[in-house]
Motif scaffolding. Structure first.
Motif, PDB file in Angstrom:
ATOM      1  N   UNK A 543       0.838  -1.201   0.000  1.00 53.06           N
ATOM      2  CA  UNK A 543       0.000   0.000   0.000  1.00 53.06           C
ATOM      3  C   UNK A 543       0.867   1.242   0.000  1.00 53.06           C
ATOM      4  N   UNK A 544       0.312   2.322  -0.532  1.00 52.72           N
ATOM      5  CA  UNK A 544       0.973   3.623  -0.485  1.00 52.72           C
ATOM      6  C   UNK A 544       0.787   4.256   0.891  1.00 52.72           C
ATOM      7  N   UNK A 545       1.668   5.195   1.209  1.00 52.77           N
ATOM      8  CA  UNK A 545       1.512   5.967   2.431  1.00 52.77           C
ATOM      9  C   UNK A 545       2.164   5.321   3.634  1.00 52.77           C
ATOM     10  N   UNK A 546       1.981   5.980   4.774  1.00 44.65           N
ATOM     11  CA  UNK A 546       2.615   5.552   6.008  1.00 44.65           C
ATOM     12  C   UNK A 546       2.182   4.138   6.392  1.00 44.65           C
ATOM     13  N   UNK A 547       3.168   3.347   6.851  1.00 39.95           N
ATOM     14  CA  UNK A 547       2.911   2.009   7.376  1.00 39.95           C
ATOM     15  C   UNK A 547       3.397   1.974   8.812  1.00 39.95           C
ATOM     16  N   UNK A 548       2.645   1.309   9.672  1.00 43.13           N
ATOM     17  CA  UNK A 548       3.043   1.171  11.064  1.00 43.13           C
ATOM     18  C   UNK A 548       3.174  -0.288  11.452  1.00 43.13           C
ATOM     19  N   UNK A 549       4.240  -0.595  12.174  1.00 43.42           N
ATOM     20  CA  UNK A 549       4.431  -1.939  12.723  1.00 43.42           C
ATOM     21  C   UNK A 549       4.304  -1.810  14.232  1.00 43.42           C
ATOM     22  N   UNK A 550       3.196  -2.257  14.772  1.00 39.56           N
ATOM     23  CA  UNK A 550       2.931  -2.127  16.199  1.00 39.56           C
ATOM     24  C   UNK A 550       3.618  -3.248  16.976  1.00 39.56           C
ATOM     25  N   UNK A 551       4.166  -2.883  18.127  1.00 37.93           N
ATOM     26  CA  UNK A 551       4.899  -3.822  18.966  1.00 37.93           C
ATOM     27  C   UNK A 551       4.230  -3.906  20.332  1.00 37.93           C
ATOM     28  N   UNK A 552       4.360  -5.063  20.987  1.00 37.22           N
ATOM     29  CA  UNK A 552       4.081  -5.105  22.415  1.00 37.22           C
ATOM     30  C   UNK A 552       5.194  -4.293  23.060  1.00 37.22           C
ATOM     31  N   UNK A 553       4.814  -3.234  23.761  1.00 39.16           N
ATOM     32  CA  UNK A 553       5.796  -2.251  24.212  1.00 39.16           C
ATOM     33  C   UNK A 553       6.992  -2.915  24.889  1.00 39.16           C
ATOM     34  N   UNK A 554       8.179  -2.532  24.410  1.00 41.06           N
ATOM     35  CA  UNK A 554       9.423  -3.071  24.955  1.00 41.06           C
ATOM     36  C   UNK A 554      10.362  -1.919  25.258  1.00 41.06           C
TER      37      UNK A 554
END
Length: 727
Positions: A543-554
């Motif tokens: 996909x175009x545009x911003x991509x986010x990879x979410x993490x279990x906060x570390x």
């Protein structure tokens, strides 16, 4: 006659011409990526593309006969300009010197070789457009292959040869290149107010004679556009009639040139038929056309919309009907399409594209106010809820742009959720989102980047330098690692990515595919050597545009993104394994809603205004019961009484309309002190189109007087309201 001697003489002449051309000017390797001559295009939302010539149905083989029928049919430059304004476009591209339309010149040319009119249609159009604040760009072809199309010879080699004093075959690319080269200079001499040239492919004769460099020297205000080829010296690349994407209206999926390169999408409005009038009256698909216009605006791509003018210049009834519809439909949402950039790219903004429950659309962000966003929902969700990644922005308010009604919303986990939605517009539901800055994003200056592989000149540091003019290139190495060194252990909640938008977003063919991340893993470490197991494994969509990879906060000092594959198949040798990232960042926490109060609106019709001003309602798109139209004189004013609940820098936003072609500057003062002298209120294209101008000013708690005073004899623009947004 000695044929060998003739050939040798021509060869010698050609060599001399090449040498002289090379000496005339140095030919730059690249055009300026950004240059003041491009300003009018960068400020534009789109243009009107006009294919119109001798072969417009019914075909004319007599140049004088065609001109007579054009004039007797009532051709008017004002008609085209007014239709362009209905479409809310800022420029026109005239394609008459076209290989499929008979190569006619719509101006009184002194150079023989093809049809030239006695009446100066081009000059009239340039003048009419300038009067309404628009520009005209002239289409030029390099292609002689259709010289005998329709059973008629459209090019006159004998006449041109006599004019030049040597034999020139216009049906060859070299001969046609010489002929059209002369025409470029004739046009430049005649039309200093022309916007530039729109060139359909290239010609070796032009290149060998440094044509483009000479244009830029002779007419530094002209822009150069090229069709379907990203020619380095050109200012803009145009992408012709791209199809095959899903949804069909999402045109930018087929664009393969990264911003800030000026990019255009040219497409036909009629649902079928040729680019020119062929005697038919096809329908115009409103959803498809508006969707293309909006999605292009949502990617900072200019929309060049083609309509098929008849011999007398008028459009078939279905196209006229669409133009009349667009004239009123776009007005209430115009601020979300003009004076904006595409959201989710190099300018910031909310995530565009594919949302929840089948919803799809784009976002835009104001060029002048980074906290003003618009969400364009072109395909509504199947539910009453819309969820959009917030890209770290703290949301303050959401309203329906058309109605002004407040929209229920929540924000958490990196997502803005709009609730209780219904009554979707059939084409484009637009939500105005006001934010209060971004939070939870580590500044790029606080960490360093490294990579396991990089192409020369495109090292890992470019992925975190805050500039989309530079990028990291993996040098076609997979798997490849991109590592963040945060200096000390810090919380990592997500990785944000803007990949370089220099490939299509879907598999258009075996050799044109997406060079975006597919399979990935994320690792963390406190010492940079012990990584353990991946804390996240997944696959990004193409996909175009911003991509986010979410993490279990570390909490970690080092965060590593390992890219194992990209979307391009091996059949696409150019993009296979290629990976380029404009910007990558670490989010330490998700944005939280702003606690600031929503902006307070003060309607101009309820304000105090100078003598001679009136409250009018004869133009569309205003808020409240009307707008203030001041007298055309220096000192004309509108004065607002406003209140502030606390102290700090507040944003004052004036909504205005300026249907002239001249700026109407105003002094903005607070309690008698000028805080913005001669603030620009530039033309909006018509009196039915509204725009915002925002000024940040310090306010203390209490009441204040905000005075907007005209500084020229033209008076003030029409003023709709003032909004005050406190910090």
């Amino acid at each position: 006659m000695n044929t060998l001697r003739r050939v040798s003489a021509r060869l010698a002449t050609a060599v001399v011409a090449l040498l002289l051309g090379a000496l005339l000017l140095p030919s730059p390797a690249r055009a300026d990526l950004q240059n003041p001559r491009q300003d009018f295009l960068r400020a534009s939302t789109g243009g009107l593309f006009l294919h119109w010539g001798e072969r417009t149905a019914p075909q004319h083989t007599s140049c004088s006969g065609w001109e007579s029928d054009v004039t007797n049919g009532g051709w008017s430059a004002d008609y085209w300009v007014n239709e362009a304004l209905k479409l809310h476009t800022q420029y026109l591209v005239l394609a008459t010197f076209h290989s499929r339309l008979g190569y006619a010149r719509p101006w009184p040319s002194a150079i023989p070789g093809s049809c030239a009119t006695k009446r100066d249609f081009l000059g009239e159009l340039v003048t009419a457009a300038k009067a309404k604040g628009l520009k005209v760009i002239l289409y030029m072809t390099d292609d002689p292959q259709w010289h005998a199309e329709g059973g008629h010879e459209w090019l006159d080699s004998a006449a041109y040869s006599a004019y030049k004093g040597h034999s020139v075959d216009l049906t060859t690319r070299d001969g046609f290149g010489e002929y059209s080269y002369d025409l470029f200079f004739e046009v430049m001499d005649r039309y200093p107010d022309l916007g530039g040239f729109w060139i359909d492919n290239d010609n070796a004769y032009w290149e060998s004679h440094n044509l483009y460099a000479q244009i830029q020297q002779k007419r530094p205000s002209y822009t150069l556009s090229n069709n379907n080829e990203d020619t380095p010296i050109m200012d803009m690349i145009s992408n012709e009639q791209k199809t095959g994407m899903t949804p069909a209206y999402d045109y930018p999926q087929a664009v393969y040139t990264a911003q800030p390169r000026l990019t255009e999408a040219d497409f036909k409005l009629p649902s079928s038929g040729a680019w020119w009038y062929d005697g038919t009256n096809p329908s115009v698909d409103r959803a498809l056309t508006l969707g293309r216009l909006v999605t292009n605006a949502g990617s900072s791509v200019k929309a060049l919309m083609a309509e098929t003018a008849m011999v007398n210049g008028r459009f078939p009834s279905n196209q006229e009907s669409f133009n009349n519809f667009a004239a009123t439909y776009l007005n209430p949402i115009w601020e979300s399409l003009h004076g904006v950039e595409g959201g989710g790219y190099m300018y910031g903004g909310l995530k565009p594209g594919f949302w929840n429950d089948g919803a799809h659309g784009v976002t835009t962000i104001s060029k002048t106010d980074p906290d003003r966003h618009y969400v364009h929902v072109l395909t509504p969700p199947t539910t009453s809820t819309l969820r959009i990644r917030d890209n770290g922005y703290r949301v303050a308010s959401v309203t329906n742009l058309r109605t002004g009604a407040a929209v229920s919303w929540t924000q958490s986990g990196g997502v803005l959720t709009l609730n209780g939605l219904s009554g979707w517009d059939p084409y484009d539901t637009v939500f105005k989102v006001t934010t209060a800055g971004r939070e939870g994003i580590l500044p790029a200056s606080s960490y360093t980047m490294s990579a396991s592989a990089s192409a020369s000149g495109h090292g890992a540091a470019a992925a975190a330098d805050g500039s989309c003019l530079t990028y990291w290139d993996s040098n076609k190495t997979l798997p490849v690692d991109l590592t963040f060194d945060l200096g000390t252990a810090k919380k990592a909640q997500y990785i944000g990515l803007n990949q370089r938008e220099d490939s299509v977003a879907y598999a258009r063919s075996d050799t044109e595919q997406s060079a975006r991340i597919k399979d990935y893993k994320v690792y963390v470490s406190n010492d940079g050597s012990s990584w353990g197991s991946a804390v996240k494994t997944g696959q990004l969509t193409s996909r175009r545009g911003i991509q986010g990879i979410d993490l279990t906060a570390v909490n970690a000092r080092y965060v590593r993104l390992e890219v194992d594959s990209t979307w391009a198949a091996s059949t696409d040798t150019t993009r296979y394994k290629r990976l380029r990232i404009d910007e990558a960042w670490i989010g330490t926490s998700y944005a939280t809603p702003s606690t600031a109060a929503p902006p307070v609106r003060y309607e101009a019709e309820n304000a105090t205004y100078s003598a001679g001003s009136t409250v009018d309602s004869d133009h569309t798109g205003y808020s409240g019961t009307g707008f203030v139209n001041t007298a055309n004189e220096v000192g004309a004013y509108v004065s607002f009484g406003v209140s502030a609940t606390g102290s700090g820098t507040a944003d004052l936003t004036l909504r205005y309309s300026n249907g002239t072609t001249s700026d109407r500057p105003m002094d903005i003062s607070v309690d008698g002190t000028v805080v913005a002298a001669a603030k620009s209120f530039p033309p909006t294209g018509s009196w039915d189109r509204w725009a915002d101008v925002t000024v940040g000013v310090p306010l203390t708690a209490g009441t204040h007087t905000v005075h907007a005073t005209a500084t020229t004899a033209n008076g003030a623009p029409n003023l709709d309201y003032l909004e005050v947004r406190e910090p």
